[in-house]
Design a protein around this motif. Structure first.
Motif, short mmCIF file in Angstrom:
data_model
loop_
_atom_site.label_atom_id
_atom_site.label_comp_id
_atom_site.label_asym_id
_atom_site.label_seq_id
_atom_site.Cartn_x
_atom_site.Cartn_y
_atom_site.Cartn_z
N GLU A 112 0.82 -1.21 0.00
CA GLU A 112 0.00 0.00 0.00
C GLU A 112 0.86 1.26 0.00
N GLU A 113 1.99 1.23 0.69
CA GLU A 113 2.90 2.37 0.68
C GLU A 113 3.47 2.59 -0.72
N MET A 114 3.85 1.49 -1.37
CA MET A 114 4.44 1.60 -2.71
C MET A 114 3.42 2.00 -3.77
N LEU A 115 2.17 1.67 -3.55
CA LEU A 115 1.12 1.99 -4.53
C LEU A 115 0.36 3.28 -4.19
N ASP A 116 0.86 4.00 -3.20
CA ASP A 116 0.21 5.25 -2.79
C ASP A 116 0.10 6.21 -3.97
N GLY A 117 -1.08 6.76 -4.17
CA GLY A 117 -1.30 7.72 -5.24
C GLY A 117 -1.54 7.09 -6.60
N ILE A 118 -1.63 5.77 -6.66
CA ILE A 118 -1.88 5.07 -7.92
C ILE A 118 -3.30 4.51 -7.86
N SER A 119 -4.10 4.82 -8.84
CA SER A 119 -5.51 4.40 -8.83
C SER A 119 -5.65 2.91 -9.17
N ASP A 120 -6.78 2.36 -8.79
CA ASP A 120 -7.07 0.96 -9.14
C ASP A 120 -7.08 0.78 -10.65
N LYS A 121 -7.54 1.77 -11.38
CA LYS A 121 -7.59 1.70 -12.85
C LYS A 121 -6.16 1.62 -13.41
N GLU A 122 -5.26 2.40 -12.85
CA GLU A 122 -3.86 2.37 -13.31
C GLU A 122 -3.23 1.01 -13.00
N ILE A 123 -3.52 0.47 -11.83
CA ILE A 123 -2.99 -0.85 -11.47
C ILE A 123 -3.55 -1.91 -12.40
N GLU A 124 -4.84 -1.81 -12.69
CA GLU A 124 -5.49 -2.76 -13.61
C GLU A 124 -4.82 -2.71 -14.99
N SER A 125 -4.51 -1.52 -15.46
CA SER A 125 -3.85 -1.37 -16.76
C SER A 125 -2.45 -1.97 -16.73
N ALA A 126 -1.71 -1.71 -15.66
CA ALA A 126 -0.36 -2.26 -15.54
C ALA A 126 -0.39 -3.78 -15.52
N LEU A 127 -1.33 -4.34 -14.76
CA LEU A 127 -1.43 -5.80 -14.70
C LEU A 127 -1.80 -6.39 -16.06
N ALA A 128 -2.66 -5.71 -16.80
CA ALA A 128 -3.03 -6.19 -18.14
C ALA A 128 -1.79 -6.22 -19.04
N VAL A 129 -0.94 -5.21 -18.93
CA VAL A 129 0.29 -5.16 -19.72
C VAL A 129 1.21 -6.33 -19.32
N PHE A 130 1.37 -6.55 -18.01
CA PHE A 130 2.22 -7.65 -17.55
C PHE A 130 1.70 -9.00 -18.03
N HIS A 131 0.40 -9.19 -17.99
CA HIS A 131 -0.18 -10.47 -18.46
C HIS A 131 0.10 -10.66 -19.96
N LYS A 132 -0.03 -9.60 -20.72
CA LYS A 132 0.23 -9.68 -22.16
C LYS A 132 1.72 -10.00 -22.42
N ILE A 133 2.59 -9.37 -21.65
CA ILE A 133 4.03 -9.65 -21.79
C ILE A 133 4.30 -11.12 -21.49
N MET A 134 3.68 -11.65 -20.44
CA MET A 134 3.88 -13.07 -20.10
C MET A 134 3.32 -13.98 -21.19
N GLU A 135 2.20 -13.63 -21.76
CA GLU A 135 1.66 -14.41 -22.88
C GLU A 135 2.65 -14.42 -24.04
N ASN A 136 3.21 -13.27 -24.37
CA ASN A 136 4.18 -13.17 -25.45
C ASN A 136 5.42 -14.01 -25.12
N ALA A 137 5.85 -13.97 -23.86
CA ALA A 137 7.03 -14.74 -23.46
C ALA A 137 6.77 -16.24 -23.59
N GLU A 138 5.57 -16.67 -23.23
CA GLU A 138 5.24 -18.08 -23.34
C GLU A 138 5.25 -18.56 -24.79
N LYS A 139 4.91 -17.70 -25.71
CA LYS A 139 4.93 -18.05 -27.13
C LYS A 139 6.35 -18.29 -27.64
#
Length: 141
Positions: A112-139
């Motif tokens: 929570e300290e590290m994510l201070d000032g970051i909205s849930d929407k921004e976190i959701e977007s970042a996680l979507a990017v990470f999931h896509k990167i992992m999908e690409n890596a698996e390929k």
């Protein structure tokens, strides 16, 4: 920006690990040991070492060292598998389950300290990017 991306991810990961290690130091647990326990707890107890290593995306020898230290601390135990006598299944001990409350509390506070000032929407977007990167890596395997 694309050139900076892998380095930024690595810096954030190193910082998280270092800060969490500092917060867990008095408990004799590192971020690596805590995350092993989290995967075991969330992945369902009774996993084999091979299953847990696959879930964590780490090599089996690395996991064995982590498990040995957690077992020595009395936080996990290896039990014989009823279906395959050669296999051992991993379980949190009662002490390990209770210990997870303290570990998770400290990790949650840091998160929570590290994510201070970051909205849930921004976190959701970042996680979507990470999931896509992992999908690409698996390929690429």
């Amino acid at each position: 920006m694309r050139d900076q991306f892998p380095f930024a991810v690595a810096r954030v990961t190193r910082r998280w690990r270092k800060m969490l290690d500092e917060r867990l130091k008095d408990l004799g647990v590192t971020q690596a040991r805590w995350s092993t326990m989290v995967y075991l707890q969330q992945g369902g107890e009774g996993l084999t070492q091979r299953e847990l290593a696959s879930l964590m995306a780490i090599e089996n020898p690395t996991l064995v060292r982590l498990l040995d230290s957690l077992e020595q601390q009395g936080l996990i135990e290896r039990r014989a598998c009823p279906k395959d006598r050669r296999a051992r299944r991993l379980h949190l001990t009662e002490e390990g389950v209770n210990f997870m409350d303290e570990l998770t509390g400290r990790a949650t506070e840091l998160r929570e300290e590290m994510l201070d000032g970051i909205s849930d929407k921004e976190i959701e977007s970042a996680l979507a990017v990470f999931h896509k990167i992992m999908e690409n890596a698996e390929k690429q395997k």
